[in-house]
Design a protein around this motif. Structure first.
Motif, PDB file in Angstrom:
ATOM      1  N   VAL A 175      63.418  49.739  -6.606  1.00 22.55           N
ATOM      2  CA  VAL A 175      63.636  51.182  -6.461  1.00 22.55           C
ATOM      3  C   VAL A 175      64.966  51.456  -5.766  1.00 22.55           C
ATOM      4  O   VAL A 175      65.687  52.423  -6.095  1.00 22.55           O
ATOM      5  N   TRP A 176      65.328  50.596  -4.814  1.00 18.37           N
ATOM      6  CA  TRP A 176      66.542  50.840  -4.025  1.00 18.37           C
ATOM      7  C   TRP A 176      67.824  50.482  -4.787  1.00 18.37           C
ATOM      8  O   TRP A 176      68.881  51.061  -4.533  1.00 18.37           O
ATOM      9  N   ALA A 177      67.724  49.527  -5.698  1.00 24.16           N
ATOM     10  CA  ALA A 177      68.933  49.028  -6.389  1.00 24.16           C
ATOM     11  C   ALA A 177      69.754  50.135  -7.054  1.00 24.16           C
ATOM     12  O   ALA A 177      70.994  50.170  -6.911  1.00 24.16           O
ATOM     13  N   PRO A 178      69.186  51.100  -7.789  1.00 27.54           N
ATOM     14  CA  PRO A 178      70.012  52.136  -8.427  1.00 27.54           C
ATOM     15  C   PRO A 178      70.653  53.113  -7.431  1.00 27.54           C
ATOM     16  O   PRO A 178      71.615  53.801  -7.776  1.00 27.54           O
ATOM     17  N   ALA A 179      70.086  53.179  -6.191  1.00 31.25           N
ATOM     18  CA  ALA A 179      70.574  54.191  -5.254  1.00 31.25           C
ATOM     19  C   ALA A 179      71.461  53.629  -4.166  1.00 31.25           C
ATOM     20  O   ALA A 179      72.116  54.403  -3.450  1.00 31.25           O
ATOM     21  N   ILE A 180      71.522  52.331  -4.006  1.00 30.06           N
ATOM     22  CA  ILE A 180      72.227  51.774  -2.861  1.00 30.06           C
ATOM     23  C   ILE A 180      73.737  52.047  -2.911  1.00 30.06           C
ATOM     24  O   ILE A 180      74.364  52.340  -1.873  1.00 30.06           O
ATOM     25  N   ASP A 181      74.317  51.972  -4.090  1.00 28.05           N
ATOM     26  CA  ASP A 181      75.764  52.210  -4.183  1.00 28.05           C
ATOM     27  C   ASP A 181      76.114  53.642  -3.818  1.00 28.05           C
ATOM     28  O   ASP A 181      77.093  53.901  -3.094  1.00 28.05           O
ATOM     29  N   GLU A 182      75.360  54.621  -4.347  1.00 26.19           N
ATOM     30  CA  GLU A 182      75.616  56.016  -4.020  1.00 26.19           C
ATOM     31  C   GLU A 182      75.412  56.294  -2.538  1.00 26.19           C
ATOM     32  O   GLU A 182      76.145  57.095  -1.931  1.00 26.19           O
ATOM     33  N   GLN A 183      74.433  55.651  -1.921  1.00 28.65           N
ATOM     34  CA  GLN A 183      74.220  55.852  -0.494  1.00 28.65           C
ATOM     35  C   GLN A 183      75.427  55.372   0.316  1.00 28.65           C
ATOM     36  O   GLN A 183      75.897  56.061   1.229  1.00 28.65           O
TER      37      GLN A 183
ATOM     38  N   PRO B  62      76.635  57.398   3.902  1.00 28.18           N
ATOM     39  CA  PRO B  62      76.354  56.159   4.642  1.00 28.18           C
ATOM     40  C   PRO B  62      75.196  56.302   5.635  1.00 28.18           C
ATOM     41  O   PRO B  62      74.452  55.355   5.852  1.00 28.18           O
ATOM     42  N   ILE B  63      75.071  57.490   6.226  1.00 32.16           N
ATOM     43  CA  ILE B  63      73.988  57.684   7.192  1.00 32.16           C
ATOM     44  C   ILE B  63      72.628  57.515   6.534  1.00 32.16           C
ATOM     45  O   ILE B  63      71.671  57.016   7.124  1.00 32.16           O
ATOM     46  N   LEU B  64      72.530  57.945   5.258  1.00 31.06           N
ATOM     47  CA  LEU B  64      71.267  57.800   4.527  1.00 31.06           C
ATOM     48  C   LEU B  64      70.956  56.327   4.264  1.00 31.06           C
ATOM     49  O   LEU B  64      69.788  55.931   4.174  1.00 31.06           O
ATOM     50  N   PHE B  65      72.005  55.522   4.149  1.00 32.59           N
ATOM     51  CA  PHE B  65      71.798  54.077   3.960  1.00 32.59           C
ATOM     52  C   PHE B  65      71.049  53.480   5.149  1.00 32.59           C
ATOM     53  O   PHE B  65      70.107  52.703   4.993  1.00 32.59           O
ATOM     54  N   TRP B  66      71.510  53.842   6.367  1.00 31.94           N
ATOM     55  CA  TRP B  66      70.860  53.296   7.565  1.00 31.94           C
ATOM     56  C   TRP B  66      69.479  53.932   7.791  1.00 31.94           C
ATOM     57  O   TRP B  66      68.557  53.276   8.268  1.00 31.94           O
ATOM     58  N   ILE B  67      69.365  55.212   7.443  1.00 30.15           N
ATOM     59  CA  ILE B  67      68.034  55.840   7.537  1.00 30.15           C
ATOM     60  C   ILE B  67      67.046  55.142   6.602  1.00 30.15           C
ATOM     61  O   ILE B  67      65.880  54.916   6.948  1.00 30.15           O
TER      62      ILE B  67
END
Length: 402
Positions: A32-40, A45-50
């Motif tokens: 689930v995370w793979a398609p969204a990790i680049d955009e985060q 970037p804050i959403l990446f750590w959240i």
């Protein structure tokens, strides 16, 4: 059997059960995370750590899904819009909740899953070119599959639990029936030993007792009495050997091999008791046109008469035993034994279980038995001990081994 609660059939998880579940959650989370990790990383970037922090929290709280199924499922689903990593724990919590098969919980969590999935696309910085109806259809299909899989697992667990409980109950009932059968067989053998051996040994005791105080007997009379004692002792040993042979059988509970006495053997029993010195008056009033008395009933009548003669020989050896047998198929069989009291009992010991066993025999045949002292109106006449039994002509139950 009452319907089990979900806590009854939930299997206890071992370390490897936890391990493969967490590995499967990690795989779902990464997919689930793979398609969204680049955009985060690029846009928020804050959403990446959240995502990472909230996901770790979800992995911790999902371990308590069995203790608090609804709160944990709701909490992990609420985390999914802000964390792709929480998708794995949310999936496991949803499946675990669905195994309980509580419809209101399943529907509520299903709706919450759909709302969480749509909110995920709204919160996350994803540029999805698929039409909204396709995304909605996929979300509904995935949610339905997760819930259906959880309900299937719950149904299978309950079925296995129910089958195991039935097997354990069947084994317990089987053991109980075996124990009851052994207990009934022991009681049967005890009654048989008492009915047969007590009669034989009481005759031995009576003849031996006579020899202790009769000093006027000739050598032939002494020899005759000793011969009777020897014959009765051999008969008692033969009967005892037969009963002990049943007790030694590997399977236990086998039938007694010797022929069992019936009504036709009453005359021989009375003649034998008379030869042993007991005074007996026998009055057989059974209806002559009634046909043959059934063996099962005749056997019980035989045992009642045998026990009555034995008791009279032990407790009133000089008294006359009056035996009256009457009845018909319509009225049943009436057995009355009467002997006067006060004639000096012998020193033959008794356990007092013979009349108890006779009462059981009579009740098993659908009849009854009473015994006690009957006081006479004439002050000069001695009181009498009366043994009275009634049995139906045809046994109400199946043949009971005796």
């Amino acid at each position: 059997m009452d319907e089990p609660s979900p806590d009854d059939y939930q299997p206890r998880l071992r370390w490897y059960g936890h391990l493969w579940r967490y590995l499967l959650m990690l795989v779902i989370s990464l997919l689930v995370w793979a398609p969204a990790i680049d955009e985060q990383v690029d846009e928020m970037p804050i959403l990446f750590w959240i995502d990472i922090v909230v996901g770790l929290i979800a992995y911790v709280v999902v371990a308590y899904r069995r203790r608090w199924p609804v709160p944990i499922a709701v909490a992990t689903i609420v985390m999914t819009p802000f964390s792709s990593l929480a998708a794995g724990p949310a999936t496991l919590a949803t499946v675990s909740l669905a195994t309980r098969r509580r419809w209101w919980q399943v529907i509520a969590v299903g709706v919450l899953n759909l709302l969480g999935g749509w909110a995920y696309y709204w919160v996350q910085p994803m540029h999805d070119s698929d039409p909204w109806w396709l995304t909605a259809t996929v979300s509904v299909a995935v949610c339905a599959a997760i819930l259906a899989w959880g309900m299937f697992i719950g149904s299978r667990r309950e079925l296995i639990w129910t089958l195991r409980q039935r097997a354990e109950t069947a084994e317990a009932e089987r053991d109980l029936r075996a124990t009851q059968a052994r207990s009934n067989e022991r009681a049967r053998i005890a009654r048989e030993m008492h009915d047969v051996l007590a009669h034989r040994i009481s005759q031995i005791s009576m003849h031996a007792g006579a020899l202790t105080y009769r000093e006027d007997l000739s050598a032939d009379e002494m020899r005759s009495s000793v011969t009777v004692i020897q014959a009765k002792a051999h008969e008692a040993l033969r009967d005892l050997r037969e009963v002990l042979g049943v007790l030694r059988e590997a399977e236990g509970g086998g039938p007694l091999t010797g022929p069992q006495p019936t009504y036709r053997d009453l005359d021989a029993l009375i003649d034998d008791a008379r030869e042993a010195g007991t005074a007996i008056e026998y009055d057989d009033r059974l209806a002559p046109d009634a046909g043959e008395l059934p063996d099962a009933v005749g056997r019980t009548v035989y045992r009642i008469v045998q026990e009555g003669i034995t008791n009279a020989a032990k407790h009133a050896r000089a008294a006359t035993v009056r035996i009256t047998l009457s009845g018909s198929p319509a009225d049943g069989v009436d057995v009355v034994l009467r002997n006067a009291l006060g004639f000096g009992p012998t020193r033959t010991p008794g356990a007092g279980l013979g009349l108890v066993g006779l009462t059981e025999r009579a009740e098993l045949r659908g009849g009854w038995l009473t015994h006690g002292v009957e006081h006479t109106a004439d002050a000069t006449a001695p009181d009498a001990f009366v043994l009275h039994a009634w049995l139906p002509w045809a046994a109400e139950q199946e043949e009971i081994p005796s």
